[in-house]
Design an enzyme around this catalytic site. Structure first.
Site, PDB file in Angstrom:
ATOM      1  N   ASP A 130      29.277  63.530  18.524  1.00 30.60           N
ATOM      2  CA  ASP A 130      28.900  62.121  18.403  1.00 30.60           C
ATOM      3  C   ASP A 130      27.857  61.875  17.320  1.00 30.60           C
ATOM      4  O   ASP A 130      27.794  60.802  16.733  1.00 30.60           O
ATOM      5  CB  ASP A 130      28.421  61.552  19.748  1.00 30.60           C
ATOM      6  CG  ASP A 130      27.206  62.263  20.320  1.00 30.60           C
ATOM      7  OD1 ASP A 130      26.837  63.352  19.828  1.00 30.60           O
ATOM      8  OD2 ASP A 130      26.620  61.735  21.287  1.00 30.60           O
TER       9      ASP A 130
ATOM     10  N   CYS B 264      23.829  58.029  20.363  1.00 27.01           N
ATOM     11  CA  CYS B 264      25.021  58.155  21.210  1.00 27.01           C
ATOM     12  C   CYS B 264      25.841  56.878  21.363  1.00 27.01           C
ATOM     13  O   CYS B 264      27.024  56.848  21.035  1.00 27.01           O
ATOM     14  CB  CYS B 264      24.610  58.652  22.595  1.00 27.01           C
ATOM     15  SG  CYS B 264      23.815  60.267  22.606  1.00 27.01           S
TER      16      CYS B 264
ATOM     17  N   ASP C  67      28.382  66.620  22.354  1.00 23.67           N
ATOM     18  CA  ASP C  67      27.202  65.764  22.405  1.00 23.67           C
ATOM     19  C   ASP C  67      26.048  66.438  21.658  1.00 23.67           C
ATOM     20  O   ASP C  67      25.576  67.508  22.079  1.00 23.67           O
ATOM     21  CB  ASP C  67      26.819  65.523  23.875  1.00 23.67           C
ATOM     22  CG  ASP C  67      25.886  64.347  24.058  1.00 23.67           C
ATOM     23  OD1 ASP C  67      25.466  63.749  23.053  1.00 23.67           O
ATOM     24  OD2 ASP C  67      25.573  64.024  25.218  1.00 23.67           O
TER      25      ASP C  67
ATOM     26  N   HIS D 128      28.297  56.551  28.449  1.00 26.33           N
ATOM     27  CA  HIS D 128      27.157  55.993  27.718  1.00 26.33           C
ATOM     28  C   HIS D 128      27.485  54.703  26.970  1.00 26.33           C
ATOM     29  O   HIS D 128      26.928  54.421  25.907  1.00 26.33           O
ATOM     30  CB  HIS D 128      26.562  57.025  26.770  1.00 26.33           C
ATOM     31  CG  HIS D 128      25.081  56.864  26.587  1.00 26.33           C
ATOM     32  ND1 HIS D 128      24.306  57.751  25.879  1.00 26.33           N
ATOM     33  CD2 HIS D 128      24.226  55.882  27.021  1.00 26.33           C
ATOM     34  CE1 HIS D 128      23.042  57.352  25.882  1.00 26.33           C
ATOM     35  NE2 HIS D 128      22.977  56.215  26.574  1.00 26.33           N
TER      36      HIS D 128
END
Length: 511
Positions: free
Chosen positions: A281, A71, A31, A129
Site C-alpha cells: 500500500d 494507508c 502493508d 481501513h
C-alpha cells in the site's frame, strides 16, 4: 505501415485474451512493505520466498507507484482507480480512524462492484481501513460488504497498530479499544489475537477459491495482509525466524501466506487462468528502526513523498500470458489495476467521472514481453498529501513542490535502541500542512531514472522547458476540477467499535 499493422495485430491479440479467458483475479496487498524489503527487489539478507517466485515467474515492476504514502488514501485509489482527493479521502486526520464517522463513499464505484456485475464472485479478507461506522458504534455501514464484496471473511476493519502488541516488547497487553477483528460485519475478537491470523486468512481464502472453482465461476479476491505493519508478529502456526529479526520473520510469514494460496490454485488446476497482482500500500516506515521496512536505495518512506514513500514493489503473474522474468520499467500507478482488470473481465469503467487509472494491457502483453528494460514513458503522476499537491513524476523526472525532512539513520539514535529496537511509535513528519512541511519555489527536480535515491538536485534554470511542460499539464489537470468532500477530518466518539457497550473495557474474546 509495418508498425501500424503490428499494432493492429497486437490489439487484436489483447482483445482476444480479455474476451476469451476472463481470468480469475487476485490482489495480494502487503502493508507498509518497502521497495527494498524483498529478496527479488535486492534485499541482501531477506530470505527468498514464494513472493520472489512470483517475480521469477511473471513481470516485476520497477516504477510502480502508490497514490499515497498512507494507508486509507492509497487503498481507496487502488479499489476505485481514482485519486484520493477526487474521492474525498483527505483531511486533517490523514487516515480513517476508529472514531471516523465517514468511509469510502457509497457513490464511488469499486473494482469488485464492476466485476460482480459482469459475473465474478467477489471476496475479501484482511485489512480494510476504509471506514467502519457512522454515528453509532455498530452500524458497520462502511464495511467491505457494502462496496462490492459478496463474501467477506475475517477482517480488520481498522488496522494493526502499535497498541496491539502481544509480544510484550512494547506493551504489557493489547488495548482492546484499538484492536478488534470482524468476520464480515460482526466483531469476533476484541482485542484480537495475531497467533492464527495469517493461517485463518489462508484457510478462508482457500475455501472461497475452491467453492468458486467447483461452480466454474470466475472470481476476484482481495487478500489484504496485515504484514508488515506494526505490531510485528508471526503466528503459532508458522513461527518463522529470519536473519533480519522480527521484521524479516514477518516478511517470511507474508510470503508463506502467498505461497499457500498459490499451492491451492495449482492443485485446483486453475493456475493458467488466474492473474495475480502483488503489491504494497505504501513504502516502509523507516522511523520504526529494525521494526520498519526497507526502501532500498530510495529516499524517505511512509508518510512522505520521496520515492521511498510511494514507489513500491509490484508483481504480475499469469502463466502463458505474461512471460516469466519480465522487467517492466514503465511508470505505472496502482490505479491502473482498476481499469486493466475491468477490461480483462469484459466490463466497462464508469464514464460519468474521471478515472485516473489507465488500461496497461498493451504494455503487459505487448512490447514488454522482452526481458530487457525499455525507455521510460513520458507519463505524469500526481501525488497529494492531504489536499496539497506535493510532487509529480513526469517521465524520467520527479518534481517536488513540497517536501518533508528525512533523517539519516544516525539521527534516529534517540528512538532506536540496541540493535535498532524502536522505543516509540514515531513519524519525523506526518501532517500536512504543518510546520515541518517545506515549500519549494522553484520546485526541487530530480532525474529519478538516473538518480532514484533523489540525492542530486537539478538546476531549475537548466530545466525551464521541463517546468513549463509540467505547468501546462497541471493546468490541464486542474481544469474542471471537482475536489471531493473532506472525509478525514470528522471525529465522533460514539463511532468507536465495541463488542459489548456494557463493558467499560470493550473486551470480548469469544471462544
Amino acid at each position: 505501415m509495418a508498425i501500424r499493422c503490428t499494432n493492429l495485430i497486437l490489439l487484436t491479440i489483447i482483445a482476444s485474451i480479455s474476451s476469451a479467458l476472463r481470468p480469475n483475479m487476485i490482489i495480494f496487498l502487503a502493508d507498509d512493505v518497502g521497495y527494498g524489503d524483498l529478496k527479488s527487489y535486492g534485499h541482501p539478507t531477506q530470505e527468498w520466498g514464494p513472493i520472489d517466485d512470483l517475480a521469477e515467474e511473471g513481470m516485476k515492476f520497477t516504477s510502480l507507484y502508490s497514490t499515497s504514502s498512507l494507508c486509507s488514501p492509497s487503498r481507496a485509489a487502488l479499489l476505485t482507480g481514482r485519486l484520493p482527493i477526487r474521492i474525498g479521502v483527505y483531511g486533517k486526520l490523514m487516515n480513517f480512524y476508529l472514531q471516523s464517522p465517514n468511509g469510502l463513499p457509497k457513490d464511488e464505484i469499486t473494482l469488485p462492484e464492476i466485476l460482480r456485475d459482469v459475473g465474478y464472485a467477489t471476496g475479501m479478507v484482511g485489512k480494510w481501513h476504509l471506514g467502519i461506522n457512522d454515528y453509532t458504534p455498530m452500524s458497520g455501514v462502511h464495511l467491505p460488504h457494502y462496496h462490492g464484496f459478496d463474501w467477506v471473511g475475517t477482517n480488520l476493519p481498522y488496522t494493526n497498530v502499535w497498541e496491539c502488541d502481544e509480544t510484550k516488547r512494547h506493551m504489557d497487553a493489547p488495548d482492546p479499544f484499538n484492536c478488534f477483528m470482524y468476520n464480515n460485519e460482526t466483531i469476533i475478537q476484541q482485542p484480537f489475537s495475531h497467533q492464527h491470523l495469517t493461517k485463518t486468512f489462508v484457510d478462508e481464502v482457500s475455501t472461497f477459491i475452491k467453492q468458486q472453482t467447483e461452480k466454474d465461476k470466475p472470481f476476484f479476491l482481495y487478500l489484504s495482509f496485515v504484514h508488515n505493519h506494526v505490531a510485528m508478529f508471526t503466528g503459532k502456526d508458522t513461527k518463522f525466524t529470519s536473519r533480519r529479526g522480527i521484521y524479516g520473520a514477518g516478511i517470511r510469514e507474508l510470503s508463506w501466506g502467498v505461497g499457500e494460496i498459490m499451492k491451492k490454485i495449482k492443485s485446483l488446476g486453475i493456475d493458467n487462468n488466474t492473474l495475480i497482482f502483488f503489491t504494497s500500500d505504501n513504502g516502509g516506515h523507516i522511523e520504526l528502526c529494525s521494526e520498519g521496512g526497507n526502501n532500498g536505495i530510495l529516499k524517505g518512506g511512509k508518510a512522505n513523498y520521496y520515492e521511498g514513500g510511494i514507489r513500491v514493489p509490484g508483481i504480475l503473474r499469469w502463466p502463458g500470458q505474461i512471460s516469466a522474468g519480465t522487467i517492466n520499467s514503465n511508470i505505472v500507478s496502482q490505479m491502473d489495476t482498476f481499469t486493466t482488470f475491468v477490461n480483462l473481465a469484459g466490463g466497462k469503467a464508469p464514464s460519468d467521472r474521471v478515472i485516473d487509472g489507465r488500461d496497461i494491457t498493451q504494455q503487459i502483453f505487448g512490447s514488454l514481453k522482452l526481458k530487457n528494460e525499455t525507455k521510460t514513458e513520458k507519463r505524469i503522476l500526481f501525488f497529494y498529501c492531504n489536499d496539497m499537491l506535493f510532487a509529480v513524476r513526469y517521465g524520467s523526472y520527479k518534481v517536488h513542490f513540497y517536501t518533508m525532512p528525512v533523517k539519516s539513520k544516525e539521527e534516529y539514535t534517540d528512538t532506536c535502541g540496541e540493535g535498532g529496537f524502536p522505543s516509540t511509535m514515531y513519524f519525523n513528519c506526518l501532517y500536512c500542512p504543518s510546520d515541518c512541511v517545506i515549500k519549494h519555489d522553484p520546485p526541487l527536480i530530480f532525474n529519478v531514472d538516473a538518480d532514484p535515491g533523489e540525492e542530486y538536485q537539478l538546476d531549475p534554470a537548466l530545466h525551464k522547458l521541463l517546468l513549463l511542460e509540467v505547468k501546462y499539464l497541471l493546468e490541464k489537470h486542474n481544469s474542471g476540477w471537482i475536489k471531493g468532500e473532506d472525509l478525514l477530518s470528522a471525529y465522533n466518539q460514539p463511532s468507536q467499535p465495541c463488542c459489548d457497550s456494557s463493558k467499560p473495557s470493550c473486551s470480548c474474546n469469544y471462544p
